[in-house]
Design a protein around this motif. Structure first.
Motif, mmCIF file in Angstrom:
data_model
loop_
_atom_site.group_PDB
_atom_site.id
_atom_site.type_symbol
_atom_site.label_atom_id
_atom_site.label_comp_id
_atom_site.label_asym_id
_atom_site.label_seq_id
_atom_site.Cartn_x
_atom_site.Cartn_y
_atom_site.Cartn_z
ATOM 1 N N THR A 1 0.770 -1.236 0.000
ATOM 2 C CA THR A 1 0.000 0.000 0.000
ATOM 3 C C THR A 1 0.815 1.307 0.000
ATOM 4 O O THR A 1 0.539 2.174 -0.824
ATOM 5 C CB THR A 1 -1.033 -0.035 1.144
ATOM 6 N N ASP B 1 -9.088 -4.072 2.574
ATOM 7 C CA ASP B 1 -7.812 -4.803 2.612
ATOM 8 C C ASP B 1 -7.641 -5.537 3.942
ATOM 9 O O ASP B 1 -7.186 -6.683 3.987
ATOM 10 C CB ASP B 1 -6.649 -3.829 2.409
ATOM 11 N N HIS C 1 -7.159 -9.568 4.110
ATOM 12 C CA HIS C 1 -6.003 -10.219 4.728
ATOM 13 C C HIS C 1 -6.460 -11.334 5.659
ATOM 14 O O HIS C 1 -5.850 -12.394 5.726
ATOM 15 C CB HIS C 1 -5.184 -9.212 5.548
ATOM 16 N N HIS D 1 -3.594 -2.500 -5.147
ATOM 17 C CA HIS D 1 -2.915 -3.771 -5.424
ATOM 18 C C HIS D 1 -3.953 -4.869 -5.291
ATOM 19 O O HIS D 1 -5.064 -4.617 -4.830
ATOM 20 C CB HIS D 1 -1.766 -4.009 -4.436
ATOM 21 N N GLN E 1 -4.573 -9.227 -4.173
ATOM 22 C CA GLN E 1 -4.236 -10.112 -3.049
ATOM 23 C C GLN E 1 -4.205 -11.544 -3.563
ATOM 24 O O GLN E 1 -4.909 -11.878 -4.514
ATOM 25 C CB GLN E 1 -5.283 -10.021 -1.929
ATOM 26 N N HIS F 1 -0.170 -9.775 -0.261
ATOM 27 C CA HIS F 1 0.225 -9.185 -1.541
ATOM 28 C C HIS F 1 1.606 -8.579 -1.379
ATOM 29 O O HIS F 1 2.148 -8.555 -0.275
ATOM 30 C CB HIS F 1 -0.788 -8.114 -1.955
HETATM 31 ZN ZN LIG Z 1 -2.685 -5.133 2.557
#
Ligand SMILES: [Zn+2]
Length: 410
Positions: free
Chosen positions: A41, A204, A208, A251, A253, A366
């Motif tokens: 990030t 995010d 995760h 991004h 994952q 990621h």
């Molecule tokens: Zn992350």
């Protein structure tokens, strides 16, 4: 309006049935685009804000060795990692120093570019926020920072009184995005900006924990936050009459099945998520020391200014071509003056534990060059074709406001 949903994968957006996101998808142009490397990030948000890769903007990783100050910088790989690196310093690095010191002065942010042309920019919660306006903190003792004219950062910096709830408590149930929605509603009600950067980090966090294809509740909450902006404009159609939109993530994952602590004799290793950096004087020897390490997808270093890519003892630039924009992204990452001498992109399924030993085994992560870490959804509404890379967003926005043209003429 630029909406960034942290960690949202293309597949999750393409399959969503949440109303606000579906409305934008129905009215816009969509493609899958590529992030930068490491696909983490702080690096990605710096690329979005500056329109440049790390060789220009200078942010190398979530955790890195600051050669000038001879110390580690940790932007919060995990709370435990932040504590291991020194909590007060870590918070100051993440919130203040990233923008004031680490983000290269040679890189121009979208806020600086637009405000130099007398446009008003606004940002909510995004960690790359450097602008021309000085903002005092809401908490005594925290430093003043330079941000966009309208600037809202986790209740710590608030350029205007909006009545939004406190953003810090209860992140796992989405308090950050709820705060963003409340501030965003206030801004849209007043039409108080030319550009609003609306950053939603909660997705995010959920991805995760749950893995890259399971965070449906978090996506529904992000949708609710966006719907709040529509409502403030008088409805979705009225919203699009007023604003053009870019919606993307920073991004992707991928699933994590195994985690490892990367240790290399003679190197200082900074590792987190699915990327690692080795600082040391003999990059070839350090990369060779990783030859038998199954977690290493590819290790790369510069030799006489040229990139060398290595895996399992083989040296072949073709190793980078396995990944989208692999050679270009690795080259830009290695040419960052803050990067380690050797950069490591993790093999599929692997994660490198952070300073405190934390990892996301069984969930998502990621950071690597691998497609699914690197691929992001890219949706534009009222802006023409979506860019192929997150570094193309800035120029798209400048073109929209006629700024790039004016600057070239000047
Ligand atoms: Zn992350």
């Amino acid at each position: 309006m630029l909406v960034v949903i942290d960690g949202l994968t293309p597949a999750m957006l393409e399959a969503t049935d949440t109303p606000a996101l579906c409305f934008l998808l129905d009215h816009g142009s969509y493609r899958r685009a590529v992030s930068t490397f490491p696909s983490l990030t702080p690096v990605c948000l710096a690329s979005i804000a500056t329109g440049a890769h790390p060789d220009v903007h200078g942010i190398p990783h979530l955790v890195w060795w600051n050669r000038r100050e001879q110390r580690l910088v940790e932007y919060g790989s995990s709370f435990a990692a932040l504590r291991a690196a020194g909590l007060a310093q870590g918070i100051r690095d993440t919130i203040v120093n990233l923008n004031e010191q680490h983000l290269s002065k040679q890189a121009e942010t979208i806020y600086e570019a637009l405000e130099d042309c007398a446009l008003t920019t606004a940002a909510i919660n995004i960690t790359t926020y450097r602008g021309r306006h000085r903002h005092l903190p809401t908490i005594p003792g925290a430093p003043a920072v330079n941000g966009p004219r309208r600037f809202f950062f986790y209740s710590l910096y608030e350029s205007d009184q909006t009545g939004a709830p406190l953003a810090v408590l209860g992140r796992s149930v989405g308090s950050i995005d709820a705060y963003a929605a409340a501030v965003g509603r206030w801004l849209v009600t007043r039409d108080g900006f030319d550009l609003l950067v609306f950053y939603l980090p909660d997705y995010d966090f959920a991805s995760h924990a749950l893995g890259p294809d399971a965070a449906h509740e978090a996506l529904a909450r992000a949708d609710t936050s966006i719907a709040a902006l529509f409502a403030a404009a008088g409805g979705p159609d009225e919203f699009l009459e007023r604003y053009a939109v870019v919606l993307c993530s920073d991004h992707g994952q991928t699933h994590v099945r195994q985690a490892v602590r990367l240790d290399v004799d003679g190197a200082l290793v900074t590792a987190s998520n699915r990327a690692a950096m080795l600082y040391g004087s003999d990059p070839r020897a350090l990369a060779a020391a990783l030859d038998g390490e199954p977690s290493v997808g590819v290790a790369a270093f510069l030799e006489d200014g040229k990139v060398v890519a290595r895996r399992g003892g083989d040296e072949d630039l073709g190793l980078l071509d396995e990944h989208p924009d692999g050679l270009a992204r690795m080259t830009a990452a290695l040419r960052n003056p803050n990067a380690g001498e050797v950069l490591v992109s993790a093999a599929p399924g692997w994660e490198f534990v952070d300073l405190a030993g934390r990892h996301h085994t069984g969930g998502g992560s990621h950071g690597s060059l691998v497609l699914a870490d690197s691929e992001v959804p890219m949706l534009t509404v009222g802006l023409g074709d979506p860019p192929a890379s997150i570094v193309g967003i800035k120029s798209l926005l400048l073109d929209h406001f006629g700024v790039a043209v004016a600057r070239r003429a000047a």
